[in-house]
Design a protein around this motif. Structure first.
Motif, short mmCIF file in Angstrom:
data_model
loop_
_atom_site.label_atom_id
_atom_site.label_comp_id
_atom_site.label_asym_id
_atom_site.label_seq_id
_atom_site.Cartn_x
_atom_site.Cartn_y
_atom_site.Cartn_z
N ALA A 36 -4.05 -3.57 -0.15
CA ALA A 36 -3.63 -2.26 0.25
C ALA A 36 -2.27 -1.84 0.80
O ALA A 36 -1.67 -0.74 0.54
N PRO A 185 -1.16 5.48 -2.78
CA PRO A 185 -1.17 4.22 -2.70
C PRO A 185 -0.30 3.54 -3.66
O PRO A 185 -0.20 3.89 -4.91
N GLU A 279 -1.29 1.95 3.55
CA GLU A 279 -2.48 1.84 2.45
C GLU A 279 -2.42 3.23 1.85
O GLU A 279 -3.23 3.18 0.83
N THR A 329 -8.22 5.88 -3.54
CA THR A 329 -9.15 4.75 -4.28
C THR A 329 -10.53 5.43 -4.83
O THR A 329 -11.14 4.53 -5.34
#
Length: 362
Positions: A36, A185, A279, A329
């Motif tokens: 990350a 990210p 991240e 994510t």
């Protein structure tokens, strides 16, 4: 759906939905979480050279680390951990004086290698200074970009710094465009860059990316002699964003078609360098160039500033909006990959192999 696409869908969905037992093959969500904040033992473009003044340091965050970037007395850029080893104050708040970088808090001075050379409160001959050093990062400058090497264990660079020929060639001219993508990210940004298929949909109605001549697209992946990967539409070139060349782990080369109204010089080549900030966010540098010199370059520069740059930001804003909509994510939880995601699958395979290598070296 092709057999290949079907297999990709089953594997990825299974990996993400179920937590693997101990010793089992890791799912992609776990691998992405591991990386990350970046893959270590690699070079990253951390900022353009022109953002580093000659008279004071700059503080930035990259790969989750606070960095102090400054120029030594010879004008060479240095990158330190942004933490004075005395009591943890930020060196990026310091002053460049007496041939080094002095901490603002107590005046400790560090040379270009990070070695402490002066502790004012202890006198100039204090033996303590010789035992104190700030962590510094290997640095190279190419084509107006500053690259730093982030090691896992402090070892010297194990791979050469990226230096695409267009960066420093006198035949290629253009611009470094800076993008700070808060909430995106770095791997989401690269998902977008390795995905030519999205052009005529997300960017429909824009200057050059709304066109497409194929109703059904097939994406092919080929490994190049330099170990990069060609990811592109089969049977279509320079109609849209039709291919990308992926250089693991963090940069891309691609061509965008330019019509006659963009001036002479043919398609625009874009070198894209992606660097994680933390991240959740990343810094993206897009070096936009054309193979032109002389009056053609000056004409394109004028057109760029008058109207082409605005068209670029229209596309970038669309990219950012869709990437933010993926919510970090969380988009991995119920994804279904198909044949056109073969580039994405290739990138994931490379990161999986990088993790396996890390674990084997422990």
């Amino acid at each position: 759906m092709s057999t290949q696409a079907s297999e990709m869908k089953v594997v990825e969905a299974h990996e993400i939905k179920a937590a693997p037992p101990v010793g089992a093959r890791k799912g992609w969500a776990d691998i992405e979480a591991h990386f990350a904040r970046g893959l270590r033992n690699q070079w990253y473009a951390i900022l353009p050279s022109d953002e580093v003044p000659h008279d004071k340091p700059v503080g930035i965050k990259r790969l989750g680390e606070d960095l102090a970037v400054w120029r030594d007395p010879d004008g060479k850029i240095r990158v330190f951990e942004d933490r004075c080893p005395h009591r943890g104050a930020k060196l990026s708040l310091g002053v460049q004086r007496d041939g080094g970088l002095r901490c603002w808090y107590h005046g400790w001075k560090f040379d270009s290698q990070g070695q402490c050379r002066d502790i004012p409160s202890m006198g100039s001959d204090s033996p303590i200074a010789a035992r104190i050093k700030v962590h510094s990062y290997p640095v190279e400058e190419h084509g107006g970009l500053v690259f730093a090497y982030f090691s896992r264990d402090g070892s010297p660079p194990a791979v050469p710094c990226p230096n695409p020929h267009e960066l420093e060639s006198e035949e290629w001219n253009g611009f470094i465009v800076r993008h700070h993508w808060e909430g995106v990210p770095w791997i989401r940004a690269m998902d977008n860059l390795i995905d030519p298929i999205h052009g005529p949909y997300l960017h429909k109605g824009t200057y050059t990316l709304g066109r497409n001549k194929n109703e059904a697209d097939v994406i092919e992946v080929r490994k190049n002699p330099d170990d990069s990967y060609f990811v592109g539409r089969k049977g279509q070139a320079l109609v849209n964003f039709d291919f990308t060349e992926y250089h693991f782990p963090n940069w891309f080369r691609l061509d965008i078609p330019y019509p006659w109204s963009a001036g002479p010089g043919g398609p625009m080549r874009i070198l894209v360098m992606v660097c994680p900030i933390d991240e959740n966010s990343c810094q993206v540098y897009m070096v936009r160039k054309r193979k032109i010199t002389g009056w053609k370059w000056w004409l394109w520069k004028a057109l760029w500033h008058m109207r082409l740059e605005g068209k670029m930001w229209q596309v970038i804003n669309q990219d950012v909006a869709i990437l933010l909509s993926q919510r970090g994510t969380s988009c991995l939880e119920k994804e279904n990959l198909v044949q056109s995601d073969v580039g994405l699958a290739t990138m994931r395979k490379l990161f999986r192999e990088a993790l396996q290598k890390e674990e084997a070296e422990k």
